[in-house]
Design a protein around this motif. Structure first.
Motif, PDB file in Angstrom:
ATOM      1  N   LYS A  27      30.675 -15.372 -36.442  1.00  0.00           N
ATOM      2  CA  LYS A  27      30.006 -16.528 -35.867  1.00  0.00           C
ATOM      3  C   LYS A  27      29.281 -17.341 -36.928  1.00  0.00           C
ATOM      4  O   LYS A  27      28.883 -16.831 -37.973  1.00  0.00           O
ATOM      5  CB  LYS A  27      29.058 -16.108 -34.757  1.00  0.00           C
ATOM      6  CG  LYS A  27      27.707 -15.626 -35.184  1.00  0.00           C
ATOM      7  CD  LYS A  27      26.858 -15.331 -33.956  1.00  0.00           C
ATOM      8  CE  LYS A  27      25.410 -15.187 -34.316  1.00  0.00           C
ATOM      9  NZ  LYS A  27      24.590 -14.940 -33.152  1.00  0.00           N
ATOM     10  N   LYS A  28      29.136 -18.612 -36.639  1.00  0.00           N
ATOM     11  CA  LYS A  28      28.424 -19.509 -37.532  1.00  0.00           C
ATOM     12  C   LYS A  28      26.957 -19.536 -37.111  1.00  0.00           C
ATOM     13  O   LYS A  28      26.647 -19.774 -35.955  1.00  0.00           O
ATOM     14  CB  LYS A  28      29.026 -20.911 -37.458  1.00  0.00           C
ATOM     15  CG  LYS A  28      28.456 -21.842 -38.474  1.00  0.00           C
ATOM     16  CD  LYS A  28      29.218 -23.138 -38.530  1.00  0.00           C
ATOM     17  CE  LYS A  28      28.634 -24.016 -39.622  1.00  0.00           C
ATOM     18  NZ  LYS A  28      29.409 -25.230 -39.788  1.00  0.00           N
ATOM     19  N   TYR A  29      26.086 -19.300 -38.070  1.00  0.00           N
ATOM     20  CA  TYR A  29      24.654 -19.260 -37.794  1.00  0.00           C
ATOM     21  C   TYR A  29      24.033 -20.637 -38.016  1.00  0.00           C
ATOM     22  O   TYR A  29      24.476 -21.402 -38.874  1.00  0.00           O
ATOM     23  CB  TYR A  29      23.974 -18.211 -38.676  1.00  0.00           C
ATOM     24  CG  TYR A  29      24.376 -16.811 -38.308  1.00  0.00           C
ATOM     25  CD1 TYR A  29      23.640 -16.080 -37.390  1.00  0.00           C
ATOM     26  CD2 TYR A  29      25.507 -16.222 -38.853  1.00  0.00           C
ATOM     27  CE1 TYR A  29      24.009 -14.797 -37.026  1.00  0.00           C
ATOM     28  CE2 TYR A  29      25.889 -14.938 -38.495  1.00  0.00           C
ATOM     29  CZ  TYR A  29      25.138 -14.238 -37.581  1.00  0.00           C
ATOM     30  OH  TYR A  29      25.514 -12.971 -37.214  1.00  0.00           O
ATOM     31  N   LYS A  30      23.004 -20.905 -37.265  1.00  0.00           N
ATOM     32  CA  LYS A  30      22.304 -22.189 -37.327  1.00  0.00           C
ATOM     33  C   LYS A  30      21.661 -22.405 -38.703  1.00  0.00           C
ATOM     34  O   LYS A  30      21.685 -23.500 -39.250  1.00  0.00           O
ATOM     35  CB  LYS A  30      21.243 -22.221 -36.232  1.00  0.00           C
ATOM     36  CG  LYS A  30      20.492 -23.489 -36.079  1.00  0.00           C
ATOM     37  CD  LYS A  30      19.543 -23.358 -34.889  1.00  0.00           C
ATOM     38  CE  LYS A  30      18.646 -24.557 -34.757  1.00  0.00           C
ATOM     39  NZ  LYS A  30      17.734 -24.413 -33.612  1.00  0.00           N
ATOM     40  N   ASN A  31      21.089 -21.339 -39.255  1.00  0.00           N
ATOM     41  CA  ASN A  31      20.417 -21.418 -40.560  1.00  0.00           C
ATOM     42  C   ASN A  31      20.331 -20.016 -41.158  1.00  0.00           C
ATOM     43  O   ASN A  31      20.710 -19.033 -40.526  1.00  0.00           O
ATOM     44  CB  ASN A  31      19.029 -22.060 -40.424  1.00  0.00           C
ATOM     45  CG  ASN A  31      18.184 -21.365 -39.375  1.00  0.00           C
ATOM     46  OD1 ASN A  31      18.151 -20.139 -39.295  1.00  0.00           O
ATOM     47  ND2 ASN A  31      17.496 -22.147 -38.550  1.00  0.00           N
ATOM     48  N   CYS A  32      19.809 -19.931 -42.372  1.00  0.00           N
ATOM     49  CA  CYS A  32      19.710 -18.637 -43.052  1.00  0.00           C
ATOM     50  C   CYS A  32      18.740 -17.687 -42.364  1.00  0.00           C
ATOM     51  O   CYS A  32      18.954 -16.477 -42.364  1.00  0.00           O
ATOM     52  CB  CYS A  32      19.317 -18.838 -44.513  1.00  0.00           C
ATOM     53  SG  CYS A  32      20.685 -19.450 -45.528  1.00  0.00           S
ATOM     54  N   VAL A  61      32.288 -13.701 -41.951  1.00  0.00           N
ATOM     55  CA  VAL A  61      30.987 -14.335 -41.703  1.00  0.00           C
ATOM     56  C   VAL A  61      30.675 -15.307 -42.836  1.00  0.00           C
ATOM     57  O   VAL A  61      30.185 -16.410 -42.610  1.00  0.00           O
ATOM     58  CB  VAL A  61      29.868 -13.279 -41.555  1.00  0.00           C
ATOM     59  CG1 VAL A  61      28.526 -13.950 -41.319  1.00  0.00           C
ATOM     60  CG2 VAL A  61      30.178 -12.318 -40.418  1.00  0.00           C
ATOM     61  N   TYR A  62      30.990 -14.911 -44.063  1.00  0.00           N
ATOM     62  CA  TYR A  62      30.767 -15.801 -45.201  1.00  0.00           C
ATOM     63  C   TYR A  62      31.572 -17.092 -45.036  1.00  0.00           C
ATOM     64  O   TYR A  62      31.040 -18.185 -45.238  1.00  0.00           O
ATOM     65  CB  TYR A  62      31.130 -15.120 -46.525  1.00  0.00           C
ATOM     66  CG  TYR A  62      31.028 -16.072 -47.692  1.00  0.00           C
ATOM     67  CD1 TYR A  62      29.791 -16.372 -48.255  1.00  0.00           C
ATOM     68  CD2 TYR A  62      32.148 -16.703 -48.210  1.00  0.00           C
ATOM     69  CE1 TYR A  62      29.679 -17.266 -49.299  1.00  0.00           C
ATOM     70  CE2 TYR A  62      32.047 -17.605 -49.252  1.00  0.00           C
ATOM     71  CZ  TYR A  62      30.814 -17.885 -49.795  1.00  0.00           C
ATOM     72  OH  TYR A  62      30.709 -18.781 -50.816  1.00  0.00           O
ATOM     73  N   SER A  63      32.830 -16.962 -44.671  1.00  0.00           N
ATOM     74  CA  SER A  63      33.678 -18.150 -44.489  1.00  0.00           C
ATOM     75  C   SER A  63      33.100 -19.096 -43.440  1.00  0.00           C
ATOM     76  O   SER A  63      33.131 -20.311 -43.621  1.00  0.00           O
ATOM     77  CB  SER A  63      35.100 -17.743 -44.088  1.00  0.00           C
ATOM     78  OG  SER A  63      35.736 -17.107 -45.164  1.00  0.00           O
TER      79      SER A  63
END
Length: 79
Positions: A27-32, A61-63
């Motif tokens: 999943k793509k996270y909103k921020n760090c 996840v990195y991608s």
């Protein structure tokens, strides 16, 4: 016959749950800050970057979060 059907159903469930887990990992996270709640040391796209930075080796996840790799070292949101 019923045992075979039960085993086949259980195998299908196991395969589908594994796929769902993999998709959740990418999943793509909103921020760090959000990413670090799940991966405290960040995520790396390669094993080499993971060794150098201490980030978790999570290429999917990195991608999905590559834009968060500010210094372009192969790890996003590393601490």
């Amino acid at each position: 016959m019923n045992r075979i059907a039960t085993v086949l159903v259980l195998l299908n469930l196991a395969m589908f749950s594994e796929v769902s887990f993999s998709q959740a990992q990418a999943k793509k996270y909103k921020n760090c800050t959000e990413l670090r709640k799940e991966f405290p040391k960040g995520v790396a796209g390669t094993k080499s970057a993971a060794r150098k930075t201490g980030a978790s080796y999570e290429p999917k996840v990195y991608s999905a979060n590559k834009a968060k790799d500010r210094d372009k070292d192969g790890a996003a949101c590393e601490s």
